[in-house]
Write a protein that holds these residues in place. Structure first.
Motif, PDB file in Angstrom:
ATOM      1  N   VAL B  65       0.987  -1.310  -0.056  1.00 31.53           N
ATOM      2  CA  VAL B  65      -0.025   0.197   0.007  1.00 31.53           C
ATOM      3  C   VAL B  65       0.814   1.350   0.062  1.00 31.53           C
ATOM      4  CG1 VAL B  65      -1.787   1.303   1.460  1.00 31.53           C
ATOM      5  CG2 VAL B  65      -1.914  -0.972   0.978  1.00 31.53           C
ATOM      6  N   LEU B  66       0.408   2.291  -0.973  1.00 34.99           N
ATOM      7  CA  LEU B  66       1.109   3.519  -0.799  1.00 34.99           C
ATOM      8  C   LEU B  66      -0.114   4.492  -0.015  1.00 34.99           C
ATOM      9  CD1 LEU B  66       2.776   5.450  -3.835  1.00 34.99           C
ATOM     10  CD2 LEU B  66       1.312   6.670  -2.093  1.00 34.99           C
ATOM     11  N   VAL B  67       0.645   4.853   1.050  1.00 33.63           N
ATOM     12  CA  VAL B  67      -0.164   6.166   1.766  1.00 33.63           C
ATOM     13  C   VAL B  67       0.042   7.398   1.145  1.00 33.63           C
ATOM     14  CG1 VAL B  67      -0.673   6.886   4.132  1.00 33.63           C
ATOM     15  CG2 VAL B  67      -0.188   4.470   3.834  1.00 33.63           C
ATOM     16  N   ALA B  68      -0.844   7.944   0.367  1.00 31.34           N
ATOM     17  CA  ALA B  68      -0.604   9.207  -0.396  1.00 31.34           C
ATOM     18  C   ALA B  68      -0.841  10.276   0.647  1.00 31.34           C
ATOM     19  CB  ALA B  68      -1.130   9.274  -1.739  1.00 31.34           C
ATOM     20  N   CYS B  69      -1.512  10.187   1.586  1.00 34.47           N
ATOM     21  CA  CYS B  69      -1.858  11.363   2.580  1.00 34.47           C
ATOM     22  C   CYS B  69      -0.682  11.759   3.533  1.00 34.47           C
ATOM     23  CB  CYS B  69      -3.068  10.900   3.302  1.00 34.47           C
ATOM     24  SG  CYS B  69      -3.574  11.974   4.584  1.00 34.47           S
ATOM     25  N   GLY B  70      -0.316  12.844   3.309  1.00 33.13           N
ATOM     26  CA  GLY B  70       0.824  13.562   4.123  1.00 33.13           C
ATOM     27  C   GLY B  70       0.369  13.472   5.587  1.00 33.13           C
ATOM     28  N   THR B  71      -0.778  13.768   5.821  1.00 31.63           N
ATOM     29  CA  THR B  71      -0.950  13.821   7.316  1.00 31.63           C
ATOM     30  C   THR B  71      -1.145  12.206   7.932  1.00 31.63           C
ATOM     31  OG1 THR B  71      -2.652  15.460   6.785  1.00 31.63           O
ATOM     32  CG2 THR B  71      -3.142  14.690   8.856  1.00 31.63           C
ATOM     33  N   VAL B  72      -1.796  11.220   7.265  1.00 32.80           N
ATOM     34  CA  VAL B  72      -1.573  10.073   7.740  1.00 32.80           C
ATOM     35  C   VAL B  72      -0.170   9.573   7.583  1.00 32.80           C
ATOM     36  CG1 VAL B  72      -2.056   7.474   7.121  1.00 32.80           C
ATOM     37  CG2 VAL B  72      -3.780   9.349   6.863  1.00 32.80           C
ATOM     38  N   SER B  73       0.712   9.596   6.453  1.00 30.80           N
ATOM     39  CA  SER B  73       2.131   9.492   6.532  1.00 30.80           C
ATOM     40  C   SER B  73       2.920  10.292   7.691  1.00 30.80           C
ATOM     41  CB  SER B  73       2.722  10.003   5.433  1.00 30.80           C
ATOM     42  OG  SER B  73       2.307   9.431   4.290  1.00 30.80           O
ATOM     43  N   SER B  74       2.487  11.079   8.286  1.00 31.64           N
ATOM     44  CA  SER B  74       3.104  11.802   9.061  1.00 31.64           C
ATOM     45  C   SER B  74       2.592  11.280  10.722  1.00 31.64           C
ATOM     46  CB  SER B  74       2.951  13.293   9.091  1.00 31.64           C
ATOM     47  OG  SER B  74       3.421  13.790   7.904  1.00 31.64           O
ATOM     48  N   THR B  75       1.535  11.000  10.903  1.00 31.25           N
ATOM     49  CA  THR B  75       0.945  10.604  12.118  1.00 31.25           C
ATOM     50  C   THR B  75       0.580   9.255  12.568  1.00 31.25           C
ATOM     51  OG1 THR B  75      -1.188  11.209  11.492  1.00 31.25           O
ATOM     52  CG2 THR B  75       0.113  12.834  12.183  1.00 31.25           C
ATOM     53  N   ALA B  76       0.446   8.370  11.561  1.00 35.31           N
ATOM     54  CA  ALA B  76      -0.037   7.102  11.809  1.00 35.31           C
ATOM     55  C   ALA B  76       0.326   5.942  10.903  1.00 35.31           C
ATOM     56  CB  ALA B  76      -1.788   7.395  11.240  1.00 35.31           C
ATOM     57  N   LEU B  77       1.479   6.186  10.573  1.00 32.64           N
ATOM     58  CA  LEU B  77       2.202   4.880   9.792  1.00 32.64           C
ATOM     59  C   LEU B  77       2.628   3.951  10.718  1.00 32.64           C
ATOM     60  CD1 LEU B  77       2.281   4.909   6.881  1.00 32.64           C
ATOM     61  CD2 LEU B  77       4.736   5.627   7.001  1.00 32.64           C
ATOM     62  N   ASP B  78       3.019   4.337  11.957  1.00 33.28           N
ATOM     63  CA  ASP B  78       3.607   3.134  12.785  1.00 33.28           C
ATOM     64  C   ASP B  78       2.326   2.358  13.265  1.00 33.28           C
ATOM     65  OD1 ASP B  78       6.034   3.953  12.703  1.00 33.28           O
ATOM     66  OD2 ASP B  78       6.249   5.066  14.661  1.00 33.28           O
ATOM     67  N   ALA B  79       1.359   3.053  13.692  1.00 35.27           N
ATOM     68  CA  ALA B  79       0.003   2.327  13.999  1.00 35.27           C
ATOM     69  C   ALA B  79      -0.543   1.467  13.005  1.00 35.27           C
ATOM     70  CB  ALA B  79      -1.195   3.403  14.296  1.00 35.27           C
ATOM     71  N   LEU B  80      -0.359   1.841  11.546  1.00 33.75           N
ATOM     72  CA  LEU B  80      -0.731   0.975  10.599  1.00 33.75           C
ATOM     73  C   LEU B  80       0.135  -0.233  10.391  1.00 33.75           C
ATOM     74  CD1 LEU B  80      -1.788   3.459   7.570  1.00 33.75           C
ATOM     75  CD2 LEU B  80      -3.208   2.101   9.182  1.00 33.75           C
ATOM     76  N   ARG B  81       1.586   0.115  10.438  1.00 35.87           N
ATOM     77  CA  ARG B  81       2.605  -0.863  10.202  1.00 35.87           C
ATOM     78  C   ARG B  81       2.456  -2.210  11.424  1.00 35.87           C
ATOM     79  NH1 ARG B  81       7.262   3.205   8.250  1.00 35.87           N
ATOM     80  NH2 ARG B  81       6.628   2.680   5.922  1.00 35.87           N
ATOM     81  N   SER B  82       1.996  -1.589  12.631  1.00 39.07           N
ATOM     82  CA  SER B  82       1.934  -2.427  13.898  1.00 39.07           C
ATOM     83  C   SER B  82       0.635  -3.472  13.421  1.00 39.07           C
ATOM     84  CB  SER B  82       1.717  -1.679  15.174  1.00 39.07           C
ATOM     85  OG  SER B  82       0.317  -1.296  15.294  1.00 39.07           O
TER      86      SER B  82
END
Lengths: 264, 264
Positions: B65-82
């Protein structure tokens, strides 16, 4: 208790007017900050959101509701009234009556979000209330983000430039009265006045507040409470202090509670 | 199949780059148009929304998956990867590596939404990747509504004025490279270039697309499909034609399906 809801915090300007008119009444305010703005959503989404907002207020036993959101007032008021039997006041009709009474040359402008203007509710209401009045409608979609990002000073060059562009048709059309069809817009009324000097501005939220107060008084719906207001939002209350202060004149973030609007 | 999601339609610029790099791959794009923008939401709301977006893509068996949203990429990537074990690529790290490689004088600027900049993810990534680079971060919250409302022409006076105001610290700081930390911003790169001449612009969506393509290739995650893309959104697809055309170069509203993201 009287209820007020808006897509966000703009409706706090109408709440302020209601509290001034009815200082002993209790109020409940809901701002759908987790789903703001409504003005760019589809008709289906706006109706779904408005029904949820209304069910939340009904769960607090309100006697009447002011819909401070211009988008909901323009597109979903019939859907709300078909499901709930209490008085539901939108921001369209009261502003139209005030504008029809204020205009001297019979040319009135109305500005709102894209959804508000394309819904045509102000035009239909004016055609019914004062068919001889010519109404010039213009969508001003950038005004809401400009206000929410603090581009509100009387001398702000960006907002002045945007206002000059958006309001040029209304100026050319010779309107002597302008309905502010969105509760965010009174915040930048000094800029609007500088672009449209000698034009009477009609604050749709304040007009609706006056109408709700009158109906609540006449129909015996006032609860004669303690002048208390409960504030609810659908996203975290932190971070709203600046915007709330702009609209209400004070920071209410510490006394605001978050609810899960999807449950309603 | 590879997945891409964004808070809205800005991620279509990254999709366009991915389709250019991997013309035989199948893609699924989700734009959360019923809840856009994410940049003004709380941290809790952004994580909840990002997890739902990810679960929707997983229900279509995506390999990465590519998270194209800068806001999600900056704040929630760790939560997604976990929670998910497939490769998840955000727009932060790839852009930071590209900027660190591009700068000659060691001064880099980064612009994004309010949530992106206050999250500090670009600053942390740069500190880890190239600690000697000085990073100047500036929130540009009005750029997204300006783009979405069509204030995008090279000569647009409003957007030029806003850009001059927002970018003055980066200009004064002498940056020779600027990361566009939001997929909306490449649309107005001619205006940004006019305010910051001789500055190299880094398109974070395109850099992330290149990184995802490389990982998918190296890890054997490509499906060698038919070059087909499925488009999904969370509000009505009608009315998106203009904005989609801006980002993707063509109108996709007729082939886009609406889903109820609250179910995921």
């Amino acid at each position: 208790m009287l209820g007020i809801f808006d897509s966000g915090l703009g409706g706090l300007t109408a709440l302020r007017e209601l509290r001034r008119l009815l200082p002993e009444e209790d109020f409940i305010y809901f701002g759908d900050t987790g789903r703001v703005p409504y003005g760019t959503r589809s008709h289906e989404a706006i109706i779904k959101y408005a029904l949820q907002d209304m069910r939340f207020l009904m769960s607090h036993n309100v006697n009447a509701v002011l819909v401070a959101c211009g988008t909901v007032s323009s597109t979903a008021l019939d859907a709300l009234r078909s499901q709930f039997s209490i008085p539901i006041i939108g921001v369209v009709d009261a502003a139209v009556y005030a504008a029809a009474a204020a205009t001297k040359n019979g040319v009135v402008g109305v500005i709102g979000t894209g959804a508000t203007i394309s819904a045509g509710a102000f035009a239909r209401s004016m055609a019914a209330a004062a068919p001889s009045v010519k109404l010039i409608s213009t969508a001003c979609p950038l005004f809401v983000p400009l206000v929410e990002n603090g581009f509100i000073d009387r001398d702000n060059e960006v907002t002045k430039l945007v206002a000059e562009s958006y309001l040029s048709d209304i100026r050319k059309g010779g309107a002597d009265t302008l309905i502010l069809g969105c509760t965010h817009f009174p915040i930048i009324s000094p800029i609007i006045e500088s672009v449209l000097p000698n034009v009477t501005l009609i604050n749709s939220g304040a007009e609706a507040a006056a109408e709700l107060a009158k109906i609540a008084w006449n129909s015996g719906l006032l609860s004669h409470g303690t002048g208390h207001t409960e504030f609810y939002v659908s996203d975290e209350p932190q971070g709203f202090s600046h915007v709330a202060a702009v609209f209400l004149g004070k920071d209410i973030s510490s006394e605001t509670q978050k609810i899960d609007i999807d449950k309603y």
